[in-house]
Motif scaffolding. Structure first.
Motif, mmCIF file in Angstrom:
data_model
loop_
_atom_site.group_PDB
_atom_site.id
_atom_site.type_symbol
_atom_site.label_atom_id
_atom_site.label_comp_id
_atom_site.label_asym_id
_atom_site.label_seq_id
_atom_site.Cartn_x
_atom_site.Cartn_y
_atom_site.Cartn_z
ATOM 1 N N ASP A 130 24.377 34.018 -39.885
ATOM 2 C CA ASP A 130 25.050 33.311 -40.840
ATOM 3 C C ASP A 130 26.233 32.808 -40.227
ATOM 4 O O ASP A 130 26.734 33.180 -39.151
ATOM 5 N N ARG A 131 26.994 31.845 -40.681
ATOM 6 C CA ARG A 131 28.296 31.267 -40.208
ATOM 7 C C ARG A 131 29.244 30.749 -41.201
ATOM 8 O O ARG A 131 28.890 30.162 -42.270
ATOM 9 N N TRP A 132 30.595 31.175 -41.091
ATOM 10 C CA TRP A 132 31.424 30.732 -42.240
ATOM 11 C C TRP A 132 32.600 29.745 -41.362
ATOM 12 O O TRP A 132 33.160 30.249 -40.500
ATOM 13 N N PRO A 133 33.367 29.086 -42.259
ATOM 14 C CA PRO A 133 34.716 28.343 -41.643
ATOM 15 C C PRO A 133 35.749 29.279 -41.889
ATOM 16 O O PRO A 133 36.708 28.835 -42.767
ATOM 17 N N SER A 134 36.046 30.432 -41.770
ATOM 18 C CA SER A 134 36.956 31.365 -42.039
ATOM 19 C C SER A 134 37.188 32.236 -40.963
ATOM 20 O O SER A 134 36.370 32.629 -39.928
ATOM 21 N N TYR A 135 38.460 32.669 -40.579
ATOM 22 C CA TYR A 135 38.834 33.932 -39.581
ATOM 23 C C TYR A 135 39.975 34.646 -39.839
ATOM 24 O O TYR A 135 40.875 34.050 -40.439
ATOM 25 N N GLY A 136 39.838 35.731 -39.675
ATOM 26 C CA GLY A 136 41.047 36.635 -39.769
ATOM 27 C C GLY A 136 40.913 38.128 -39.684
ATOM 28 O O GLY A 136 40.110 38.639 -39.103
ATOM 29 N N HIS A 137 41.641 38.934 -40.543
ATOM 30 C CA HIS A 137 41.294 40.434 -40.920
ATOM 31 C C HIS A 137 40.224 40.509 -41.692
ATOM 32 O O HIS A 137 40.174 40.039 -43.013
ATOM 33 N N TYR A 138 39.040 41.167 -41.288
ATOM 34 C CA TYR A 138 37.863 41.479 -42.156
ATOM 35 C C TYR A 138 37.846 42.670 -42.963
ATOM 36 O O TYR A 138 38.324 43.916 -42.593
ATOM 37 N N VAL A 168 35.095 44.676 -45.197
ATOM 38 C CA VAL A 168 33.678 44.815 -45.303
ATOM 39 C C VAL A 168 33.507 46.098 -46.240
ATOM 40 O O VAL A 168 33.830 47.135 -46.143
ATOM 41 N N GLY A 169 32.460 45.835 -47.326
ATOM 42 C CA GLY A 169 32.006 46.809 -48.067
ATOM 43 C C GLY A 169 30.836 46.382 -48.984
ATOM 44 O O GLY A 169 29.911 45.851 -48.381
ATOM 45 N N SER A 170 31.242 46.138 -50.053
ATOM 46 C CA SER A 170 30.096 45.647 -51.189
ATOM 47 C C SER A 170 30.054 44.141 -51.130
ATOM 48 O O SER A 170 29.219 43.149 -51.498
ATOM 49 N N GLY A 171 31.007 43.490 -50.251
ATOM 50 C CA GLY A 171 30.885 42.158 -49.740
ATOM 51 C C GLY A 171 32.013 42.088 -48.527
ATOM 52 O O GLY A 171 32.213 42.867 -47.825
ATOM 53 N N VAL A 172 32.256 40.964 -48.269
ATOM 54 C CA VAL A 172 33.186 40.528 -47.028
ATOM 55 C C VAL A 172 34.297 39.679 -47.531
ATOM 56 O O VAL A 172 34.283 38.644 -48.280
ATOM 57 N N ARG A 173 35.514 40.170 -47.561
ATOM 58 C CA ARG A 173 36.831 39.349 -47.795
ATOM 59 C C ARG A 173 37.684 39.158 -46.468
ATOM 60 O O ARG A 173 37.351 40.050 -45.381
ATOM 61 N N VAL A 174 38.187 38.216 -46.323
ATOM 62 C CA VAL A 174 38.772 37.725 -44.943
ATOM 63 C C VAL A 174 40.341 37.468 -45.478
ATOM 64 O O VAL A 174 40.792 36.621 -46.294
ATOM 65 N N VAL A 175 41.423 38.229 -44.716
ATOM 66 C CA VAL A 175 42.727 37.583 -44.775
ATOM 67 C C VAL A 175 42.939 36.947 -43.415
ATOM 68 O O VAL A 175 43.050 37.374 -42.414
ATOM 69 N N GLU A 176 43.096 35.546 -43.857
ATOM 70 C CA GLU A 176 42.985 34.548 -42.727
ATOM 71 C C GLU A 176 44.153 34.543 -42.069
ATOM 72 O O GLU A 176 45.273 34.624 -42.319
ATOM 73 N N ALA A 177 44.096 33.999 -40.739
ATOM 74 C CA ALA A 177 44.872 33.876 -39.836
ATOM 75 C C ALA A 177 44.701 32.737 -38.834
ATOM 76 O O ALA A 177 44.133 32.861 -37.836
ATOM 77 N N ASP A 178 45.242 31.586 -39.429
ATOM 78 C CA ASP A 178 44.913 30.439 -38.363
ATOM 79 C C ASP A 178 45.995 29.954 -37.541
ATOM 80 O O ASP A 178 45.761 29.146 -36.507
ATOM 81 N N ARG A 179 47.141 30.597 -37.406
ATOM 82 C CA ARG A 179 48.126 30.603 -36.353
ATOM 83 C C ARG A 179 48.672 28.899 -36.457
ATOM 84 O O ARG A 179 49.382 28.467 -35.569
ATOM 85 N N ASN A 180 48.727 28.530 -37.637
ATOM 86 C CA ASN A 180 49.082 27.007 -37.781
ATOM 87 C C ASN A 180 50.492 26.988 -38.686
ATOM 88 O O ASN A 180 50.634 27.803 -39.615
ATOM 89 N N THR A 181 51.285 26.065 -38.418
ATOM 90 C CA THR A 181 52.327 25.740 -39.199
ATOM 91 C C THR A 181 52.670 24.346 -39.751
ATOM 92 O O THR A 181 52.429 23.349 -38.750
ATOM 93 N N GLY A 208 27.019 30.443 -45.558
ATOM 94 C CA GLY A 208 28.061 29.837 -45.097
ATOM 95 C C GLY A 208 29.125 29.335 -46.370
ATOM 96 O O GLY A 208 30.153 29.000 -46.001
ATOM 97 N N ALA A 209 28.975 29.911 -47.585
ATOM 98 C CA ALA A 209 29.892 29.661 -48.327
ATOM 99 C C ALA A 209 31.002 30.544 -48.532
ATOM 100 O O ALA A 209 30.866 31.629 -48.291
ATOM 101 N N VAL A 210 32.216 30.012 -48.917
ATOM 102 C CA VAL A 210 33.518 30.505 -49.033
ATOM 103 C C VAL A 210 34.085 30.457 -50.303
ATOM 104 O O VAL A 210 34.394 29.151 -50.924
ATOM 105 N N THR A 211 34.466 31.605 -51.025
ATOM 106 C CA THR A 211 35.170 31.470 -52.051
ATOM 107 C C THR A 211 36.656 31.655 -51.887
ATOM 108 O O THR A 211 37.028 32.732 -51.334
ATOM 109 N N PRO A 212 37.443 30.453 -52.256
ATOM 110 C CA PRO A 212 38.794 30.780 -51.759
ATOM 111 C C PRO A 212 39.709 31.579 -53.028
ATOM 112 O O PRO A 212 39.354 31.671 -53.946
ATOM 113 N N GLY A 213 40.547 32.224 -52.460
ATOM 114 C CA GLY A 213 41.410 33.361 -53.132
ATOM 115 C C GLY A 213 43.084 32.695 -53.098
ATOM 116 O O GLY A 213 43.187 31.572 -52.801
#
Length: 286
Positions: A141-149, A151-164, A177-182
């Motif tokens: 699988d693949r997702w357009p997201s990256y950061g601190h993972y 993991v447990g009953s699902g996967v949440r990501v605290v994203e870190a894009d380093r952009n300003t 590959g779906a992402v639910t935004p928070g």
């Protein structure tokens, strides 16, 4: 998300070094099924409970983290030489029993799932993605997201894009590959979050601590300070008992090598006024 309260017990301000997260000497990168995974420049080693070296996998680089799942270990590494990806080294998928190389992958940050599956993320040079691999190193699988993972009953990501300005959010990864935004984050590079036993994720976002639930419901737990720029270095740590420690280091405008260091000690508790039982830390979502 359960009701969580935070009380500031102490605030100390002074000058000092930024609160870098430094590796501790002699502490294994990971431990599972009677095997401790140690890293040193040029090698990853599996050590048994009796201290006997079970296997050694030699390579050109320096291990920085290891994640174990169902007889496999994923080791992320730093390169000793500068490459087109900076000092990013190969991600090594090894057999936990004998240290043999199963697959050589590319990624900077990983996490273990069940069944020998792993997440491996990469960010930079137009790439912002997380891939999932099975126990044989095949992408599943693949997702357009990256950061601190988380993991447990699902996967949440605290994203870190380093952009300003940043487009970071706390998100949930779904199959296909779906992402639910928070909630949106103001921090281009948030520090490692704290995960509580009920699945609540605590995020030090700029100068405030957010509490994010399993369903991505969010509350501001406490506001610590207003930050004037994006050069602050932050950490959020649990002391193993009932205290949360947040640190923010900001470089002085006239001398970037000198930092003003603020440290807050907070007490967390469940429930309304009067408190309750303080939650304990957890390394991953239950």
């Amino acid at each position: 998300m359960s009701s969580i309260r935070a009380v500031i017990l102490e605030h100390v301000r002074g000058e000092g070094l930024p609160p870098y997260e430094r590796p501790r000497s002699g502490v294994p990168l990971a431990r599972r099924d009677g095997t401790a995974v140690h890293g040193r420049t040029g090698a990853v080693t599996g050590v048994g409970e009796d201290g006997r070296v079970l296997w050694t996998h030699a390579f050109s680089g320096r291990p920085n983290a290891a994640h174990v799942s169902d007889g496999r270990v994923l080791v992320t590494t730093d390169s000793l030489e500068y490459t087109p990806w900076g000092h990013l080294g190969p991600a090594l998928l090894l057999d936990l029993a004998d240290g043999r190389l199963v697959a050589e992958l590319r990624g900077a940050r990983g996490a273990a799932r069940d069944g020998g599956r792993f997440l491996l993320g990469l960010e930079g040079y137009g790439v912002f993605e997380t891939r999932e691999y099975d126990r044989d190193g095949a992408e599943t699988d693949r997702w357009p997201s990256y950061g601190h993972y988380v993991v447990g009953s699902g996967v949440r990501v605290v994203e870190a894009d380093r952009n300003t300005p940043t487009n970071n959010r706390v998100v949930r990864l779904l199959p296909g590959g779906a992402v639910t935004p928070g909630p949106r984050l103001s921090d281009p590079q948030p520090p490692k979050p704290v995960v509580l036993p009920d699945g609540t994720v605590l995020v030090l976002d700029g100068g405030q601590v957010l509490a994010v639930g399993r369903d991505l419901d969010t509350a501001v737990l406490v506001r610590l300070k207003d930050l004037s720029g994006d050069r602050a270095i932050r950490t959020l740590r649990w002391d193993g008992r009932d205290r949360l420690v947040a640190s923010i280091a900001e470089p002085h405008p006239a001398d970037p090598a000198t930092y003003a260091l603020d440290t807050w000690t907070l007490r967390l508790s469940h429930g309304g006024p009067g408190g309750g039982t303080a939650p304990s830390p957890a390394g991953s979502e239950p």
